[in-house]
Design a protein around this motif. Structure first.
Motif, PDB file in Angstrom:
ATOM      1  N   TRP A 103      40.684  50.270  60.803  1.00 40.71           N
ATOM      2  CA  TRP A 103      40.377  48.850  61.077  1.00 40.71           C
ATOM      3  C   TRP A 103      41.389  48.290  61.865  1.00 40.71           C
ATOM      4  O   TRP A 103      41.154  47.503  62.909  1.00 40.71           O
ATOM      5  CB  TRP A 103      39.816  48.141  59.703  1.00 40.71           C
ATOM      6  CG  TRP A 103      38.554  48.796  59.384  1.00 40.71           C
ATOM      7  CD1 TRP A 103      37.529  49.413  59.849  1.00 40.71           C
ATOM      8  CD2 TRP A 103      38.217  48.532  57.829  1.00 40.71           C
ATOM      9  NE1 TRP A 103      36.968  49.967  58.910  1.00 40.71           N
ATOM     10  CE2 TRP A 103      36.919  49.341  57.865  1.00 40.71           C
ATOM     11  CE3 TRP A 103      38.667  47.697  57.122  1.00 40.71           C
ATOM     12  CZ2 TRP A 103      36.290  49.416  56.749  1.00 40.71           C
ATOM     13  CZ3 TRP A 103      38.047  47.832  55.543  1.00 40.71           C
ATOM     14  CH2 TRP A 103      36.805  48.599  55.575  1.00 40.71           C
ATOM     15  N   GLY A 138      41.465  49.342  65.540  1.00 41.26           N
ATOM     16  CA  GLY A 138      40.498  49.010  66.178  1.00 41.26           C
ATOM     17  C   GLY A 138      39.584  49.944  66.111  1.00 41.26           C
ATOM     18  O   GLY A 138      38.633  50.281  67.057  1.00 41.26           O
ATOM     19  N   ARG A 139      39.419  50.958  65.273  1.00 42.20           N
ATOM     20  CA  ARG A 139      38.644  51.959  64.868  1.00 42.20           C
ATOM     21  C   ARG A 139      37.846  51.878  63.714  1.00 42.20           C
ATOM     22  O   ARG A 139      38.636  51.423  62.471  1.00 42.20           O
ATOM     23  CB  ARG A 139      39.334  53.260  65.153  1.00 42.20           C
ATOM     24  CG  ARG A 139      40.076  53.668  66.185  1.00 42.20           C
ATOM     25  CD  ARG A 139      39.111  53.904  67.329  1.00 42.20           C
ATOM     26  NE  ARG A 139      39.444  54.234  68.784  1.00 42.20           N
ATOM     27  CZ  ARG A 139      39.696  53.325  69.447  1.00 42.20           C
ATOM     28  NH1 ARG A 139      39.581  51.996  69.584  1.00 42.20           N
ATOM     29  NH2 ARG A 139      40.225  53.774  70.773  1.00 42.20           N
ATOM     30  N   GLY A 195      35.548  42.788  61.586  1.00 46.63           N
ATOM     31  CA  GLY A 195      35.309  43.224  62.852  1.00 46.63           C
ATOM     32  C   GLY A 195      34.113  42.747  63.482  1.00 46.63           C
ATOM     33  O   GLY A 195      33.265  41.966  62.878  1.00 46.63           O
ATOM     34  N   ASP A 197      37.612  48.205  72.375  1.00 47.09           N
ATOM     35  CA  ASP A 197      38.336  47.874  70.972  1.00 47.09           C
ATOM     36  C   ASP A 197      38.127  48.119  69.870  1.00 47.09           C
ATOM     37  O   ASP A 197      38.658  47.472  68.984  1.00 47.09           O
ATOM     38  CB  ASP A 197      39.268  46.412  71.575  1.00 47.09           C
ATOM     39  CG  ASP A 197      39.916  46.525  73.069  1.00 47.09           C
ATOM     40  OD1 ASP A 197      40.531  47.415  73.270  1.00 47.09           O
ATOM     41  OD2 ASP A 197      39.911  45.399  73.554  1.00 47.09           O
ATOM     42  N   TRP A 198      36.710  48.498  69.655  1.00 51.76           N
ATOM     43  CA  TRP A 198      36.216  48.362  68.442  1.00 51.76           C
ATOM     44  C   TRP A 198      35.074  49.744  68.624  1.00 51.76           C
ATOM     45  O   TRP A 198      33.984  49.472  68.401  1.00 51.76           O
ATOM     46  CB  TRP A 198      35.372  47.124  68.146  1.00 51.76           C
ATOM     47  CG  TRP A 198      34.837  47.101  66.496  1.00 51.76           C
ATOM     48  CD1 TRP A 198      33.628  47.078  66.230  1.00 51.76           C
ATOM     49  CD2 TRP A 198      35.839  46.999  65.510  1.00 51.76           C
ATOM     50  NE1 TRP A 198      33.452  46.691  65.168  1.00 51.76           N
ATOM     51  CE2 TRP A 198      34.867  46.948  64.323  1.00 51.76           C
ATOM     52  CE3 TRP A 198      36.975  47.379  65.174  1.00 51.76           C
ATOM     53  CZ2 TRP A 198      35.172  46.971  62.954  1.00 51.76           C
ATOM     54  CZ3 TRP A 198      37.620  47.468  63.700  1.00 51.76           C
ATOM     55  CH2 TRP A 198      36.513  47.106  62.970  1.00 51.76           C
ATOM     56  N   THR A 251      44.856  38.174  68.578  1.00 49.39           N
ATOM     57  CA  THR A 251      43.761  38.839  68.301  1.00 49.39           C
ATOM     58  C   THR A 251      42.726  38.220  67.820  1.00 49.39           C
ATOM     59  O   THR A 251      41.681  38.184  67.964  1.00 49.39           O
ATOM     60  CB  THR A 251      44.051  40.180  67.075  1.00 49.39           C
ATOM     61  OG1 THR A 251      45.093  40.863  67.902  1.00 49.39           O
ATOM     62  CG2 THR A 251      42.883  41.036  66.792  1.00 49.39           C
TER      63      THR A 251
END
Length: 670
Positions: free
Chosen positions: A299, A302-303, A363, A370-371, A550
């Motif tokens: 996380w 960005g995953r 998130g 980016d995610w 961010t």
């Protein structure tokens, strides 16, 4: 079918008596509100019949009538807010009946065996728990189909006929780890709770309490003007007063409902339930370990892992292989898992995984560049490798700001890139250097002492002198408005001074109100080397700035980039407020020592991958790991701690030499 059995279920009787007590509180409040109106009616009737005449009675009639109108208006306002305020709803993922007919069939069969109403719907939550949730409030009604609400049920009229029954919320780890029989045994006392919930008195008492709670939440927001704030304050005060009057009765009512459900469920799979409770505790431990050690690093990059429930099965299987206390649990995997009750368990797992990322990390609800989701097979390259190289790049950027040379004197050409030797040489402590002392409050109160070196540190080295470069001086200038907004003080003249003014770890600003945040950080860095403390301070400040950027970008309302698609966990997001994400943060802010250790470990792993053929890997219980010749190397941590705490690189250099790692070679960064 109310679930209230005369003299058999004593818990249900106790719950009903407590529900009546809650309703009596409501009735008394209504009686008090109607009292001025009743007095006004008596006075008006006495005047019309000629019994209560005179100037005094006329004045009393006018005064009491006006008071009655004001009280009635206030009562109507409170009642309107309580009735229309939307109660809080747990974020869940809907399970439509056509997507899990076997699961619905099992729950209905369980309800028939318990002689209670079947739940109106089923939903999944990324948690190791199960409960019933009432969603009969009009605000929780089914929205348009495009919203994909939690309560959207394709059965149509059948669902509307059973709308009074609560929704069964099941923890998703249970479905993937438990067997079908175990899940049925665990859900039996939960489903049995629909019996007491269907009783009119208990249902009315619960609606009243939920309405008061929602009214308190609705009136806690700031109004647009003084009049609105006064109205909100009055309504909120009345709601809180009523809640305090119902608190004890509501708690005892819920205890009675739970006791009645447990008593009724004893006739169904009681022996199997005792065994299944062991799996509940094991699933909770594995789920917590998976989120904190495996999912959280992804996380942050960005995953979001799209198969968290599959991962918890792998984690618990690995635990059963390592821990003798868990022996025998893996043998259960030969039985039918409860996730087979779903038609498409992969899609459900993906939806729950994205919802978990939103709840525990904050998130976004939609995928994008980016995610993006990541599978377990891509995790080592997409998460572990990128995380290590990102941390290594940040480490060298901070070293650049401290003025540390990229290559030592006499180094071979081409070795001026980011190398591990640069880090080791900088953190190596000479005999003349002393450990960082604990913070002295008296020294902090003395103006100007921050710019004097600590006695006993010896002659300053070129690395130490380099910290007085213009960038560092600008950052430490209190007149610079940009420096004033930087989280924590910036590096100053010498590493010793930097260490004594180390900034707080990222995210710790929320805990600064107690006045102990800086002292805690200094205590954490006390006993480390001066250069290590200064480097930890720079890393903490850099991380804080990155997280601030961010969060600033995430708080914007810009539309998603072209080509992005809505994530599967968009299901049901209209039912709950996502403005305060993450709702359940997983871990407290990291300390400066932890941040420094993590970055040095990342740099060592990058050097091992680029010069010794090591590869990134995933350990289901410990998260990112380094693989050498396909085997996990778990002995790196003590050597890194030795470097951080004592400034002695010898153990780490011996470890690197044993693996064939060449620290003087540049590494690839992101």
């Amino acid at each position: 079918m109310t679930g209230i059995g005369g003299g058999v279920e004593l818990g249900a009787q106790a719950a009903r008596s407590r529900a009546l007590a809650v309703l009596r509180v409501r009735s008394r409040a209504l009686a008090v509100a109607l009292l001025p109106a009743a007095v006004a009616v008596i006075l008006l009737a006495g005047g019309s019949t000629g019994h209560l005449v005179g100037g005094g009675w006329d004045a009393a009639r006018w005064a009491v009538s006006v008071l009655a109108l004001l009280v009635l208006a206030a009562t109507a306002a409170v009642a309107l807010v309580v009735a229309r305020a939307r109660p809080a709803v747990t974020p869940t993922v809907a399970v439509a009946e056509e997507s899990a007919p076997d699961l619905y069939r099992m729950v209905r069969d369980l309800a028939d065996r318990l002689d209670v109403p079947a739940p109106s719907a089923i939903a999944l939550t990324p948690d190791c728990d199960s409960w019933l949730e009432d969603r009969t409030h009009p605000a929780h009604g089914p929205p348009p189909a495009r919203d994909h609400d939690d309560l959207s049920d394709p059965v149509g009229p059948a669902r509307r006929r059973s709308a009074a029954a609560p929704v069964l919320v099941i923890g998703s780890p249970f479905l993937w780890w438990m067997r079908v029989g175990e899940l049925r045994a665990v859900l039996a006392p939960v489903v049995a709770g629909t019996g007491p919930a269907a009783h009119p008195d208990i249902a009315a008492a619960r609606r009243f309490i939920r309405g008061l709670d929602a009214a308190v939440a609705a009136t806690s927001t700031d109004g647009r003007g003084p009049l609105a704030r006064a109205a909100r304050g009055g309504i909120g005060g009345v709601s809180r007063l009523l809640l305090r009057g119902c608190r004890v009765h509501a708690a005892e009512m819920e205890r009675g409902v739970a006791a009645a459900a447990a008593e009724r469920a004893q006739a169904v799979d009681y022996g199997l339930r005792i065994v299944a409770q062991e799996q509940v505790g094991l699933a909770y431990a594995g789920w917590d370990r998976l989120l904190t050690r495996v999912a959280l690093p992804a996380w942050r990059m960005g995953r979001w892992p799209s198969r968290l429930d599959v991962g918890v099965v792998a984690a618990l299987t690995e635990l059963s292989r390592r821990d003798r206390l868990a022996e025998g649990f893996a043998s259960r995997l030969g039985e039918r898992p409860a996730c087979d009750l779903l038609e498409e368990p992969g899609l459900m797992d993906e939806a729950v995984s994205l919802l978990a990322a939103r709840l525990f990390h904050g998130g976004p609800a939609e995928t994008g560049p980016d995610w993006a989701p990541v599978g377990w097979e891509e995790y080592p390259e997409e998460v572990v490798d990128r995380a290590w190289r990102t941390d290594a790049a940040r480490l060298h950027r901070v070293l650049d700001t401290l003025g540390v040379r990229r290559a030592a004197e006499g180094a071979a050409p081409g070795t001026d890139g980011p190398t591990l030797s640069r880090v080791l040489d900088h953190l190596t402590t000479t005999p003349a250097e002393a450990p960082v002392p604990a913070r002295d409050p008296a020294a902090d109160a003395t103006p100007g002492t921050a710019h004097h070196a600590t006695p006993g540190t010896g002659t300053a080295t070129p690395d130490d002198q380099a910290t007085s470069d213009p960038q560092a001086a600008t950052a430490s200038d209190p007149s610079d408005p940009q420096a004033a907004t930087t989280p924590g003080p910036q590096p100053l003249t010498t590493p010793d001074d930097q260490a004594t003014t180390a900034p707080a770890a990222p995210g710790s600003a929320d805990h600064s109100d107690d006045g102990n945040g800086t002292e805690d950080d200094d205590d954490d860095l006390a006993g480390t080397t001066p250069r290590g403390a200064a480097l930890a301070a720079g890393l903490s400040a850099q991380l804080a700035r990155e997280e601030a950027r961010t969060q600033a970008l995430a708080s914007g309302t810009a539309p998603p980039p072209p080509g992005t698609t809505a994530g599967p966990a968009a299901t049901g997001t209209a039912l709950w407020d996502d403005r305060a994400l993450p709702l359940l943060p997983l871990q407290p802010p990291r300390t400066g020592r932890e941040i420094l250790t993590a970055h040095i470990t990342a740099m060592v792993c990058c050097a091992a991958m680029d010069t010794a053929g090591a590869t990134p890997g995933l350990d289901w219980l410990d998260g990112p790991t380094l693989l050498v010749d396909g085997a996990r190397r778990a002995d790196l941590a003590p050597h890194v701690r030795s470097l951080v705490e004592t400034g002695d690189p010898a153990p780490l250099r011996a470890w690197l030499s044993d693996l064939g790692v060449r620290p003087e070679k540049p590494v690839r960064l992101v």
